[in-house]
Scaffold this motif. Structure first.
Motif, PDB file in Angstrom:
ATOM      1  N   PRO A  50      -6.007  10.850  23.406  1.00 39.18           N
ATOM      2  CA  PRO A  50      -7.430  10.511  23.397  1.00 39.18           C
ATOM      3  C   PRO A  50      -7.958  10.284  24.806  1.00 39.18           C
ATOM      4  CG  PRO A  50      -6.110   8.705  22.525  1.00 39.18           C
ATOM      5  CD  PRO A  50      -5.184   9.835  22.778  1.00 39.18           C
ATOM      6  N   GLU A  51      -9.210  10.631  25.016  1.00 37.08           N
ATOM      7  CA  GLU A  51      -9.837  10.374  26.318  1.00 37.08           C
ATOM      8  C   GLU A  51     -10.209   8.912  26.455  1.00 37.08           C
ATOM      9  OE1 GLU A  51     -13.026  13.010  27.301  1.00 37.08           O
ATOM     10  OE2 GLU A  51     -12.012  14.706  26.378  1.00 37.08           O
ATOM     11  N   THR A  52     -10.663   8.320  25.359  1.00 35.33           N
ATOM     12  CA  THR A  52     -11.058   6.905  25.366  1.00 35.33           C
ATOM     13  C   THR A  52     -10.504   6.218  24.128  1.00 35.33           C
ATOM     14  OG1 THR A  52     -13.124   7.353  24.202  1.00 35.33           O
ATOM     15  CG2 THR A  52     -13.215   7.332  26.602  1.00 35.33           C
ATOM     16  N   ILE A  53     -10.234   4.935  24.275  1.00 33.74           N
ATOM     17  CA  ILE A  53      -9.770   4.105  23.167  1.00 33.74           C
ATOM     18  C   ILE A  53     -10.561   2.810  23.199  1.00 33.74           C
ATOM     19  CG2 ILE A  53      -7.840   2.790  22.212  1.00 33.74           C
ATOM     20  CD1 ILE A  53      -5.971   4.923  23.394  1.00 33.74           C
ATOM     21  N   LEU A  54     -11.128   2.450  22.062  1.00 30.65           N
ATOM     22  CA  LEU A  54     -11.842   1.189  21.906  1.00 30.65           C
ATOM     23  C   LEU A  54     -11.083   0.339  20.912  1.00 30.65           C
ATOM     24  CD1 LEU A  54     -14.272  -0.772  22.119  1.00 30.65           C
ATOM     25  CD2 LEU A  54     -15.355   0.595  20.308  1.00 30.65           C
ATOM     26  N   GLU A  55     -10.679  -0.837  21.320  1.00 28.63           N
ATOM     27  CA  GLU A  55     -10.024  -1.764  20.399  1.00 28.63           C
ATOM     28  C   GLU A  55     -10.947  -2.951  20.195  1.00 28.63           C
ATOM     29  OE1 GLU A  55      -6.039  -4.427  19.644  1.00 28.63           O
ATOM     30  OE2 GLU A  55      -6.092  -3.144  21.405  1.00 28.63           O
ATOM     31  N   VAL A  56     -11.373  -3.147  18.964  1.00 37.08           N
ATOM     32  CA  VAL A  56     -12.242  -4.256  18.597  1.00 37.08           C
ATOM     33  C   VAL A  56     -11.364  -5.349  18.005  1.00 37.08           C
ATOM     34  CG1 VAL A  56     -14.207  -4.941  17.169  1.00 37.08           C
ATOM     35  CG2 VAL A  56     -14.126  -2.651  18.181  1.00 37.08           C
ATOM     36  N   ALA A  57     -11.663  -6.602  18.348  1.00 40.88           N
ATOM     37  CA  ALA A  57     -10.841  -7.748  17.923  1.00 40.88           C
ATOM     38  C   ALA A  57      -9.443  -7.615  18.509  1.00 40.88           C
ATOM     39  CB  ALA A  57     -10.815  -7.887  16.415  1.00 40.88           C
ATOM     40  N   ALA A  58      -9.380  -7.396  19.807  1.00 39.70           N
ATOM     41  CA  ALA A  58      -8.127  -7.117  20.500  1.00 39.70           C
ATOM     42  C   ALA A  58      -7.201  -8.317  20.624  1.00 39.70           C
ATOM     43  CB  ALA A  58      -8.427  -6.571  21.893  1.00 39.70           C
ATOM     44  N   GLY A  59      -7.718  -9.500  20.370  1.00 41.14           N
ATOM     45  CA  GLY A  59      -6.852 -10.673  20.497  1.00 41.14           C
ATOM     46  C   GLY A  59      -6.333 -10.796  21.915  1.00 41.14           C
ATOM     47  N   THR A  60      -5.040 -10.973  22.048  1.00 42.54           N
ATOM     48  CA  THR A  60      -4.440 -11.148  23.375  1.00 42.54           C
ATOM     49  C   THR A  60      -4.221  -9.827  24.103  1.00 42.54           C
ATOM     50  OG1 THR A  60      -2.217 -11.077  22.450  1.00 42.54           O
ATOM     51  CG2 THR A  60      -3.241 -13.250  22.665  1.00 42.54           C
ATOM     52  N   GLY A  61      -4.481  -8.721  23.427  1.00 45.89           N
ATOM     53  CA  GLY A  61      -4.301  -7.420  24.062  1.00 45.89           C
ATOM     54  C   GLY A  61      -2.907  -6.854  23.934  1.00 45.89           C
ATOM     55  N   ARG A  62      -2.094  -7.477  23.112  1.00 45.32           N
ATOM     56  CA  ARG A  62      -0.714  -7.025  22.954  1.00 45.32           C
ATOM     57  C   ARG A  62      -0.643  -5.585  22.444  1.00 45.32           C
ATOM     58  NH1 ARG A  62       3.677 -10.822  20.101  1.00 45.32           N
ATOM     59  NH2 ARG A  62       5.537  -9.659  20.615  1.00 45.32           N
ATOM     60  N   PHE A  63      -1.426  -5.260  21.428  1.00 53.51           N
ATOM     61  CA  PHE A  63      -1.436  -3.879  20.935  1.00 53.51           C
ATOM     62  C   PHE A  63      -1.950  -2.938  22.017  1.00 53.51           C
ATOM     63  CE2 PHE A  63      -3.572  -0.318  18.770  1.00 53.51           C
ATOM     64  CZ  PHE A  63      -2.454   0.250  18.186  1.00 53.51           C
TER      65      PHE A  63
END
Length: 86
Positions: A50-63
């Motif tokens: 993917p060119e871009t990835i958006l993570e919503v509700a990322a929490g601590t960012g571990r994923f």
């Protein structure tokens, strides 16, 4: 959950809740993403990630660390309601 204390405890508490399987569960989420970019199709471009990835509700960012490891060239954006978690 909107405090720095909560953010510090979050990873340990979720690891306990999921019996030490949190990383494995989160990594399984990568499978459909990886499959969608590795399957061949006449409608796909030659892009392999993917060119871009958006993570919503990322929490601590571990994923987010898993996605960054698998898609190092993608532009990543992480959001969370609590600024202490990011």
């Amino acid at each position: 959950w909107l405090s720095s204390e909560s953010a510090q405890r979050y990873e340990a508490s979720t690891e306990t809740l999921f019996l030490g399987r949190q990383d494995a569960m989160q990594r399984q989420t990568l499978i459909p993403i990886l499959q969608s970019y590795s399957s061949s199709s006449s409608t796909r471009t030659t892009t392999t990630s993917p060119e871009t990835i958006l993570e919503v509700a990322a929490g601590t960012g571990r994923f987010g660390t898993f996605t960054r490891d698998h898609f190092p060239t993608a532009k990543m954006t992480y959001t969370d309601l609590s600024p202490f978690y990011l």
